[in-house]
Design an enzyme around this catalytic site. Sequence first.
Site, PDB file in Angstrom:
ATOM      1  N   LYS A  17       0.841  -1.212   0.000  1.00 55.29           N
ATOM      2  CA  LYS A  17       0.000   0.000   0.000  1.00 55.29           C
ATOM      3  C   LYS A  17       0.872   1.257   0.000  1.00 55.29           C
ATOM      4  O   LYS A  17       0.659   2.170  -0.787  1.00 55.29           O
ATOM      5  CB  LYS A  17      -0.917   0.041   1.242  1.00 55.29           C
ATOM      6  N   ARG A  91     -10.458   0.074   7.601  1.00 52.44           N
ATOM      7  CA  ARG A  91     -10.047  -1.325   7.713  1.00 52.44           C
ATOM      8  C   ARG A  91     -11.174  -2.201   8.243  1.00 52.44           C
ATOM      9  O   ARG A  91     -11.041  -3.414   8.288  1.00 52.44           O
ATOM     10  CB  ARG A  91      -8.903  -1.414   8.716  1.00 52.44           C
ATOM     11  N   ARG A 125      11.703  -5.655   5.944  1.00 55.11           N
ATOM     12  CA  ARG A 125      11.464  -4.209   5.814  1.00 55.11           C
ATOM     13  C   ARG A 125      12.276  -3.408   6.838  1.00 55.11           C
ATOM     14  O   ARG A 125      12.338  -3.748   8.011  1.00 55.11           O
ATOM     15  CB  ARG A 125       9.978  -3.896   5.997  1.00 55.11           C
ATOM     16  N   ARG A 158      10.239  -1.835  12.276  1.00 59.28           N
ATOM     17  CA  ARG A 158       9.057  -1.480  13.062  1.00 59.28           C
ATOM     18  C   ARG A 158       8.811  -2.543  14.126  1.00 59.28           C
ATOM     19  O   ARG A 158       9.021  -3.721  13.876  1.00 59.28           O
ATOM     20  CB  ARG A 158       7.827  -1.388  12.131  1.00 59.28           C
ATOM     21  N   ARG A 169      -1.154  -9.690  12.747  1.00 63.06           N
ATOM     22  CA  ARG A 169      -1.709  -8.682  11.825  1.00 63.06           C
ATOM     23  C   ARG A 169      -2.317  -9.341  10.595  1.00 63.06           C
ATOM     24  O   ARG A 169      -3.388  -8.971  10.132  1.00 63.06           O
ATOM     25  CB  ARG A 169      -0.612  -7.706  11.391  1.00 63.06           C
TER      26      ARG A 169
END
Length: 224
Positions: A17, A91, A125, A158, A169
């Site tokens: 996204k 969401r 990431r 993160r 998640r």
Amino acid sequence: MSKLFRAVIMGPPGSGKGTISERIAQRFALTHLSSGDFLRENIAANTEAGILAKTYIDRGLLVPDHVMTRLLLPKLEEMTRHSWLMDGFPRTLAQANALNSTCDLDLVISLNIPFETLKERLSERWVHPASGRVYNMGFNPPRIQGRDDISGEPLIQREDDQPEAIVSRLRHYKDLAKPVIDLYRSKGILHKFSGTETDRIWPYINSLLSTKIPSISQTVTQHA
Ligand code: G5P
Ligand code: MG
């Protein structure tokens, strides 16, 4: 003035996204807003909402609907003169209904990426917290390992990209997103893109948007 454009990009954690929104914002005349970035800014600034949100985010849980709508809707309502692309909100169906009562969306992009691909991407990431720039050790590595390309400052992972939070998640996404996707499909504004590589999905999104919004050369954009 051309008509203002309101779009949402949905997709599970790691679906791209943020990456795709950045490309859209560079190419088209609209402002990219990210619910996750906005929450992380609130956390960094130690606001009341940020302190509360952190207790959910670090565990890989969604922040409660009323907190999200109270934070984001006023921000969207302020953007009366800008076209925007909202990344990560709504969401849940409750969030979609709240958004619906404040504006009419023109288009919704839904990214459909296999579970294994998502897990792999998130564990690789690295982010530069101050700017929100995102890297991936395989896909778009920084020029110097562990350092932001522009500022040279250290990159971090993160908290919610730790393995347990990633699984939590991903598990929650599908159940909650399905009624939202169904709602937008019934309104005739849903566009779904499937695949394992952002670079292969991007040309389809680019050509869809080219038919709907002015490109950057026609209007001046503003980053949120
Ligand atoms: P966020 O910040 O919205 P998520 O979990 O929805 O977080 P995330 O993790 O930011 O989504 P993304 O933006 O979909 O993922 O993906 P991305 O960052 O662009 O890409 C992921 C990685 O893959 C990057 O390293 C990128 O470089 C790489 N990549 C991209 N394309 C490719 C490719 O083709 N190949 C490869 N190899 N790599 C690629 O929300 C965070 C938390 O905030 C709360 C929730 O707790 C949420 O978990 N929150 C909300 N809670 C309630 N309601 C809301 N509306 C909320 N919004 C946020
Ligand atoms: Mg993101």
